[in-house]
Design an enzyme around this catalytic site. Structure first.
Site, PDB file in Angstrom:
ATOM      1  N   LYS A  31      -9.518 -59.965  20.662  1.00  0.00           N
ATOM      2  CA  LYS A  31      -9.993 -59.740  19.292  1.00  0.00           C
ATOM      3  C   LYS A  31      -8.885 -59.911  18.262  1.00  0.00           C
ATOM      4  O   LYS A  31      -9.070 -60.548  17.225  1.00  0.00           O
ATOM      5  CB  LYS A  31     -10.589 -58.332  19.155  1.00  0.00           C
ATOM      6  CG  LYS A  31     -11.789 -58.060  20.030  1.00  0.00           C
ATOM      7  CD  LYS A  31     -12.464 -56.755  19.658  1.00  0.00           C
ATOM      8  CE  LYS A  31     -11.549 -55.554  19.771  1.00  0.00           C
ATOM      9  NZ  LYS A  31     -11.129 -55.290  21.165  1.00  0.00           N
ATOM     10  N   ARG A  42     -17.936 -48.634  16.716  1.00  0.00           N
ATOM     11  CA  ARG A  42     -17.814 -48.414  18.154  1.00  0.00           C
ATOM     12  C   ARG A  42     -19.082 -47.792  18.747  1.00  0.00           C
ATOM     13  O   ARG A  42     -19.244 -47.760  19.962  1.00  0.00           O
ATOM     14  CB  ARG A  42     -16.630 -47.482  18.454  1.00  0.00           C
ATOM     15  CG  ARG A  42     -15.263 -48.077  18.125  1.00  0.00           C
ATOM     16  CD  ARG A  42     -14.169 -47.098  18.466  1.00  0.00           C
ATOM     17  NE  ARG A  42     -12.842 -47.615  18.116  1.00  0.00           N
ATOM     18  CZ  ARG A  42     -12.089 -48.368  18.908  1.00  0.00           C
ATOM     19  NH1 ARG A  42     -12.541 -48.702  20.103  1.00  0.00           N
ATOM     20  NH2 ARG A  42     -10.906 -48.783  18.523  1.00  0.00           N
ATOM     21  N   ARG A  45       0.215 -57.627  29.669  1.00  0.00           N
ATOM     22  CA  ARG A  45       0.656 -57.186  28.336  1.00  0.00           C
ATOM     23  C   ARG A  45       1.544 -55.962  28.447  1.00  0.00           C
ATOM     24  O   ARG A  45       2.551 -55.829  27.741  1.00  0.00           O
ATOM     25  CB  ARG A  45      -0.554 -56.892  27.449  1.00  0.00           C
ATOM     26  CG  ARG A  45      -0.185 -56.613  25.990  1.00  0.00           C
ATOM     27  CD  ARG A  45      -1.423 -56.436  25.137  1.00  0.00           C
ATOM     28  NE  ARG A  45      -2.060 -55.139  25.364  1.00  0.00           N
ATOM     29  CZ  ARG A  45      -3.169 -54.727  24.751  1.00  0.00           C
ATOM     30  NH1 ARG A  45      -3.775 -55.546  23.901  1.00  0.00           N
ATOM     31  NH2 ARG A  45      -3.685 -53.549  24.985  1.00  0.00           N
ATOM     32  N   ARG A  87       4.233 -51.190  26.927  1.00  0.00           N
ATOM     33  CA  ARG A  87       3.260 -50.193  26.487  1.00  0.00           C
ATOM     34  C   ARG A  87       2.843 -49.327  27.677  1.00  0.00           C
ATOM     35  O   ARG A  87       2.370 -49.815  28.698  1.00  0.00           O
ATOM     36  CB  ARG A  87       2.025 -50.869  25.883  1.00  0.00           C
ATOM     37  CG  ARG A  87       2.262 -51.406  24.489  1.00  0.00           C
ATOM     38  CD  ARG A  87       1.032 -52.080  23.918  1.00  0.00           C
ATOM     39  NE  ARG A  87      -0.152 -51.215  23.930  1.00  0.00           N
ATOM     40  CZ  ARG A  87      -1.261 -51.462  23.211  1.00  0.00           C
ATOM     41  NH1 ARG A  87      -1.299 -52.536  22.417  1.00  0.00           N
ATOM     42  NH2 ARG A  87      -2.300 -50.664  23.288  1.00  0.00           N
ATOM     43  N   ARG A 114     -10.104 -46.924  29.982  1.00  0.00           N
ATOM     44  CA  ARG A 114     -10.471 -47.490  28.674  1.00  0.00           C
ATOM     45  C   ARG A 114     -11.671 -48.423  28.796  1.00  0.00           C
ATOM     46  O   ARG A 114     -12.576 -48.419  27.948  1.00  0.00           O
ATOM     47  CB  ARG A 114      -9.279 -48.249  28.074  1.00  0.00           C
ATOM     48  CG  ARG A 114      -8.153 -47.328  27.607  1.00  0.00           C
ATOM     49  CD  ARG A 114      -6.856 -48.081  27.401  1.00  0.00           C
ATOM     50  NE  ARG A 114      -6.965 -49.100  26.381  1.00  0.00           N
ATOM     51  CZ  ARG A 114      -6.076 -50.084  26.213  1.00  0.00           C
ATOM     52  NH1 ARG A 114      -5.037 -50.182  27.033  1.00  0.00           N
ATOM     53  NH2 ARG A 114      -6.239 -50.952  25.243  1.00  0.00           N
TER      54      ARG A 114
END
Length: 371
Positions: free
Chosen positions: A195, A271, A310, A316, A327
């Site tokens: 996105k 959401r 990632r 992260r 998630r």
């Protein structure tokens, strides 16, 4: 003046008076040649053709007469497709040469009705003369012998043509200026679906604004706005920000873009279905709407690969396998029902988010350009 405002619409000059009169003279010359010795009856269709009929008759050098009939088939800027005779034909038409004079022929339904009516009066011949013809709009087969100008399918006014009875007296012909439709886009997809990357590309290509809920919240809190302070209080207490507050914050940012912005990409919001309903209501109050919901569909195993990679590249801590699965579970349970909601709204646009980045962006662009 190059543009005029009639009620709620803006029109720009498309055919100036001098060009109109030149084409009318050309039509008159042809009628003078073809109708010599026939004393035709010009049957002008009201209301729109009265100016054209007057200018045409002044340029005819042959003996001729004129009468009028009124047929209606318009409401606002759209033809109803239903033709109703308001003022009838009183003359004896037996053996006469008739020239129907019309301001514009679009579907041809008006002309078809006229010819059917005239056919019961035993004229010698019936001919059609129109100032304007929209060839692409014709729905019936007509022999239109005298056409001053062919034009595109745009809505026009002036020189006898109107918009809700206004604008007939304009000496030039004007075309409706289509208002630029705001491209408000909801970009939708699971974590790792791309996105953010696609949003950046869309912003560059289409000049869209971008609203990311995370960025917006951080900005409001950093600036110390009243909405930011309220949001921070919820966050500090470990509570979710209420939908009403989130919509107020988004509305404030949305309004900051001004009235004529190109549109907004909503990233990370809505959401839930209640949030989608609230967003719809917020935009509707401003006369706006969501133009499309773009769903980036990526298989879960690919999402896992992307997010783990990632995490390795960025360091992260939340991009580990356990957190990622959690998630994705939240996404599927809470957020994915929005797909069905936007499907029912007729706004869902499915994009295969697996594969070449440029191909995915091209597919998205086709959606954005179409809305």
């Amino acid at each position: 003046m190059s543009t005029v405002k009639i009620k709620d619409k803006t029109f720009r000059i498309s055919i100036p008076e001098a060009e109109i009169l030149q084409h009318i003279q050309e039509v008159a010359d042809r009628i003078n040649h073809d109708m010599a010795g026939k004393n035709p009856l010009l049957l002008a269709v009201l209301n729109g053709s009265f100016i054209f009929a007057s200018d045409l008759m002044r340029r005819l050098t042959i003996p001729c007469e004129i009468s009028f009939v009124k047929l209606a088939s318009y409401q606002g800027t759209t033809s109803t497709g239903k033709v109703t005779e308001v003022i009838g034909i009183n003359e004896d038409l037996s053996g006469r040469t008739i020239i129907i004079v019309e301001d514009i022929v679009e579907s041809g339904l008006t002309m078809q009705k006229m010819i059917e009516t005239l056919g019961t009066r035993n004229p010698e011949s019936v001919h059609i003369c129109t100032l304007l013809l929209k060839p692409k709009e014709l729905k019936v087969d007509l022999n239109i012998e005298y056409v001053a100008m062919e034009i595109p399918s745009d809505f026009i006014l002036g020189y006898g043509l109107d918009y809700d009875q206004q604008g007939r007296g304009l000496k030039d012909i004007y075309t409706l200026v289509e208002e630029k439709k705001m491209k408000n886009i909801v970009i939708f997809g699971a974590p790792g679906s791309g996105k953010g990357t696609q949003s950046e590309l869309l912003i560059k290509k289409f000049g869209l604004n971008h609203i990311s809920t995370g960025d917006v919240l951080r900005s409001e809190i950093k600036q110390g706005t009243e909405l930011g302070k309220t949001a921070k209080a919820y966050i500090d207490q470990g509570q979710l920000i209420p939908d009403e507050l989130m919509i107020d914050i988004l509305a404030s940012v949305y309004d900051s873009f001004g009235a004529d912005h190109a549109g907004v990409i909503f990233d990370g919001f809505p959401r839930t279905i209640p949030q989608a309903e609230a967003l719809k209501e917020m935009l509707a109050k401003r006369g706006h709407e969501v133009a499309a919901m773009i769903e980036l569909d990526v298989p879960e195993d690919e999402l896992m690969k992307r997010l783990i990679l990632r995490g390795q590249q960025s360091g992260r801590s939340d991009d580990n396998e356990e957190t990622i699965r959690q998630r994705l579970s939240v996404y599927h349970n809470q957020t994915s029902p929005l797909i069905d909601w936007y499907e029912k709204e007729g706004l869902r646009r499915h994009i295969n988010g697996l594969g070449d980045l440029d191909r995915i962006f091209t597919d998205i662009c086709e959606v954005v350009e179409a809305v």
